[in-house]
Design a protein around this motif. Structure first.
Motif, PDB file in Angstrom:
ATOM      1  N   LEU A  15     133.752  73.928  26.060  1.00 11.54           N
ATOM      2  CA  LEU A  15     134.623  74.143  24.632  1.00 11.54           C
ATOM      3  C   LEU A  15     134.178  73.813  23.398  1.00 11.54           C
ATOM      4  O   LEU A  15     134.056  74.618  22.450  1.00 11.54           O
ATOM      5  N   ILE A  16     133.378  72.389  23.277  1.00 16.43           N
ATOM      6  CA  ILE A  16     132.613  72.162  22.135  1.00 16.43           C
ATOM      7  C   ILE A  16     131.399  73.159  21.809  1.00 16.43           C
ATOM      8  O   ILE A  16     131.282  73.618  20.754  1.00 16.43           O
ATOM      9  N   ALA A  17     130.793  73.597  22.975  1.00 11.10           N
ATOM     10  CA  ALA A  17     129.602  74.583  22.745  1.00 11.10           C
ATOM     11  C   ALA A  17     130.131  75.912  22.204  1.00 11.10           C
ATOM     12  O   ALA A  17     129.694  76.568  21.343  1.00 11.10           O
ATOM     13  N   GLU A  18     131.448  76.202  22.717  1.00 10.96           N
ATOM     14  CA  GLU A  18     132.054  77.526  22.096  1.00 10.96           C
ATOM     15  C   GLU A  18     132.486  77.565  20.766  1.00 10.96           C
ATOM     16  O   GLU A  18     132.010  78.255  20.053  1.00 10.96           O
ATOM     17  N   LEU A  19     132.773  76.614  20.414  1.00  7.65           N
ATOM     18  CA  LEU A  19     133.165  76.174  18.937  1.00  7.65           C
ATOM     19  C   LEU A  19     132.190  75.879  17.891  1.00  7.65           C
ATOM     20  O   LEU A  19     132.065  76.355  16.767  1.00  7.65           O
ATOM     21  N   VAL A  20     131.159  75.172  18.391  1.00  6.82           N
ATOM     22  CA  VAL A  20     130.209  74.666  17.369  1.00  6.82           C
ATOM     23  C   VAL A  20     128.999  75.758  17.449  1.00  6.82           C
ATOM     24  O   VAL A  20     128.479  76.264  16.524  1.00  6.82           O
ATOM     25  N   LEU A  21     128.452  76.009  18.619  1.00  8.91           N
ATOM     26  CA  LEU A  21     127.276  76.714  18.770  1.00  8.91           C
ATOM     27  C   LEU A  21     127.493  78.287  19.062  1.00  8.91           C
ATOM     28  O   LEU A  21     126.474  78.840  18.698  1.00  8.91           O
ATOM     29  N   LEU A  22     128.337  78.595  19.770  1.00 10.34           N
ATOM     30  CA  LEU A  22     128.446  80.138  20.175  1.00 10.34           C
ATOM     31  C   LEU A  22     129.733  80.612  19.587  1.00 10.34           C
ATOM     32  O   LEU A  22     130.321  81.513  20.495  1.00 10.34           O
ATOM     33  N   PRO A  23     129.869  80.526  18.369  1.00 16.68           N
ATOM     34  CA  PRO A  23     131.431  81.068  18.029  1.00 16.68           C
ATOM     35  C   PRO A  23     131.470  82.679  18.008  1.00 16.68           C
ATOM     36  O   PRO A  23     130.333  83.449  17.814  1.00 16.68           O
ATOM     37  N   GLY A  24     132.478  82.996  18.722  1.00 18.01           N
ATOM     38  CA  GLY A  24     132.396  84.598  18.920  1.00 18.01           C
ATOM     39  C   GLY A  24     131.987  85.175  20.242  1.00 18.01           C
ATOM     40  O   GLY A  24     132.517  86.329  20.462  1.00 18.01           O
ATOM     41  N   LEU A  25     131.315  84.552  20.958  1.00 17.59           N
ATOM     42  CA  LEU A  25     130.746  85.066  22.179  1.00 17.59           C
ATOM     43  C   LEU A  25     131.561  85.082  23.447  1.00 17.59           C
ATOM     44  O   LEU A  25     131.695  85.748  24.247  1.00 17.59           O
ATOM     45  N   SER A  26     132.812  83.868  23.452  1.00 14.65           N
ATOM     46  CA  SER A  26     133.669  83.516  24.333  1.00 14.65           C
ATOM     47  C   SER A  26     133.133  83.325  25.750  1.00 14.65           C
ATOM     48  O   SER A  26     133.735  83.051  26.621  1.00 14.65           O
ATOM     49  N   VAL A  27     131.814  83.274  25.709  1.00 12.43           N
ATOM     50  CA  VAL A  27     131.170  82.684  27.188  1.00 12.43           C
ATOM     51  C   VAL A  27     131.471  81.207  27.355  1.00 12.43           C
ATOM     52  O   VAL A  27     132.003  80.833  28.537  1.00 12.43           O
ATOM     53  N   GLY A  28     131.307  80.254  26.535  1.00 15.37           N
ATOM     54  CA  GLY A  28     131.880  78.980  26.655  1.00 15.37           C
ATOM     55  C   GLY A  28     133.197  78.772  26.690  1.00 15.37           C
ATOM     56  O   GLY A  28     133.501  78.029  27.554  1.00 15.37           O
ATOM     57  N   ALA A  29     134.294  79.624  25.968  1.00 16.21           N
ATOM     58  CA  ALA A  29     135.576  79.382  25.962  1.00 16.21           C
ATOM     59  C   ALA A  29     135.806  79.750  27.798  1.00 16.21           C
ATOM     60  O   ALA A  29     136.785  79.261  28.208  1.00 16.21           O
ATOM     61  N   LEU A  30     135.260  81.142  28.123  1.00 15.75           N
ATOM     62  CA  LEU A  30     135.701  81.462  29.701  1.00 15.75           C
ATOM     63  C   LEU A  30     135.210  80.254  30.509  1.00 15.75           C
ATOM     64  O   LEU A  30     135.777  80.072  31.538  1.00 15.75           O
ATOM     65  N   LEU A  31     133.997  79.759  30.514  1.00 12.56           N
ATOM     66  CA  LEU A  31     133.477  78.647  31.365  1.00 12.56           C
ATOM     67  C   LEU A  31     134.521  77.433  31.270  1.00 12.56           C
ATOM     68  O   LEU A  31     134.643  76.776  32.320  1.00 12.56           O
ATOM     69  N   ALA A  32     134.842  77.010  29.943  1.00 15.44           N
ATOM     70  CA  ALA A  32     135.808  75.746  29.745  1.00 15.44           C
ATOM     71  C   ALA A  32     136.779  76.148  30.672  1.00 15.44           C
ATOM     72  O   ALA A  32     137.427  75.221  31.168  1.00 15.44           O
ATOM     73  N   MET A  33     137.554  77.596  30.348  1.00 16.73           N
ATOM     74  CA  MET A  33     138.832  77.695  31.320  1.00 16.73           C
ATOM     75  C   MET A  33     138.542  77.610  32.693  1.00 16.73           C
ATOM     76  O   MET A  33     139.652  77.361  33.507  1.00 16.73           O
ATOM     77  N   VAL A  34     137.351  78.241  33.226  1.00 12.48           N
ATOM     78  CA  VAL A  34     137.430  78.030  34.982  1.00 12.48           C
ATOM     79  C   VAL A  34     137.097  76.846  35.105  1.00 12.48           C
ATOM     80  O   VAL A  34     137.640  76.385  36.063  1.00 12.48           O
ATOM     81  N   CYS A  35     136.520  75.868  34.167  1.00  9.28           N
ATOM     82  CA  CYS A  35     136.345  74.415  34.482  1.00  9.28           C
ATOM     83  C   CYS A  35     137.695  73.771  34.739  1.00  9.28           C
ATOM     84  O   CYS A  35     137.894  72.858  35.520  1.00  9.28           O
ATOM     85  N   TYR A  36     138.616  74.007  33.620  1.00 13.39           N
ATOM     86  CA  TYR A  36     139.869  73.432  33.526  1.00 13.39           C
ATOM     87  C   TYR A  36     140.716  73.789  34.781  1.00 13.39           C
ATOM     88  O   TYR A  36     141.445  73.295  35.266  1.00 13.39           O
ATOM     89  N   GLY A  37     140.542  75.173  34.905  1.00 15.97           N
ATOM     90  CA  GLY A  37     141.551  75.663  36.090  1.00 15.97           C
ATOM     91  C   GLY A  37     141.119  75.285  37.138  1.00 15.97           C
ATOM     92  O   GLY A  37     142.034  74.867  37.918  1.00 15.97           O
ATOM     93  N   SER A  38     139.862  75.032  37.545  1.00 12.00           N
ATOM     94  CA  SER A  38     139.321  74.491  38.903  1.00 12.00           C
ATOM     95  C   SER A  38     139.654  73.101  38.911  1.00 12.00           C
ATOM     96  O   SER A  38     140.189  72.728  39.958  1.00 12.00           O
ATOM     97  N   ALA A  39     139.814  72.309  38.002  1.00  7.88           N
ATOM     98  CA  ALA A  39     140.011  70.864  38.054  1.00  7.88           C
ATOM     99  C   ALA A  39     141.607  70.657  38.300  1.00  7.88           C
ATOM    100  O   ALA A  39     141.913  69.843  39.303  1.00  7.88           O
ATOM    101  N   ILE A  40     142.442  71.596  37.648  1.00 11.65           N
ATOM    102  CA  ILE A  40     143.795  71.437  37.891  1.00 11.65           C
ATOM    103  C   ILE A  40     144.109  72.047  39.099  1.00 11.65           C
ATOM    104  O   ILE A  40     145.162  71.397  39.944  1.00 11.65           O
TER     105      ILE A  40
END
Length: 152
Positions: A15-40
């Motif tokens: 999520l931090i990588a998405e917001l700071v380093l990769l804005p607009g690509l949504s790759v980091g956001a997608l991976l963050a959602m997968v990690c959060y979803g898997s943890a839940i």
């Protein structure tokens, strides 16, 4: 339980990588959602109480990561602090004055090269064509070229 914590940490990092380093690509956001979803998912597989705790931790960590990443001081660390004061090339208007005289080096039809005061400039003819080795006078400037007319 170790996998759940590891997935939460990776979720925050993505999520931090998405917001700071990769804005607009949504790759980091997608991976963050997968990690959060898997943890839940894994947490609810253990028990409902652990699942609810992990949901709360995931939401709070996502909010904290977003606030941290979007603060102005975070962006200032990555910002360029130097000013560029140089130019790619000097403007002819800075070096020449209207009325300066020189010789054409190539045929101006209507663009070509002229030599004025020992320097070579890109010039545009006010007249239709001017042959090489003709005396010209500066009558104006346009972007990085000068406008000349033939001296009779």
């Amino acid at each position: 339980m170790g996998y759940i914590i590891l997935l939460l940490i990776f979720g925050v990092l993505f999520l931090i990588a998405e917001l700071v380093l990769l804005p607009g690509l949504s790759v980091g956001a997608l991976l963050a959602m997968v990690c959060y979803g898997s943890a839940i998912y894994l947490a609810f597989g253990q028990s409902a109480t652990v699942g609810i705790v992990i949901v709360v931790v995931a939401v709070l960590s996502a909010i904290a990561a977003s606030v941290f990443s979007l603060r102005a001081k975070t962006w200032q660390r990555f910002a360029l602090k130097q000013e560029i004061r140089s130019k790619s090339m000097p403007q002819p208007a800075d070096e020449l004055e209207v009325g300066a005289r020189g010789l054409t080096l190539s045929r101006l039809s209507p663009m070509g090269k002229v030599s004025i005061a020992g320097k070579i400039y890109e010039a545009k003819s006010l007249d239709a064509y001017i042959d090489p080795k003709q005396e010209v006078e500066v009558v104006g400037f346009e972007n990085f070229s000068i406008i000349v007319k033939k001296i009779n």
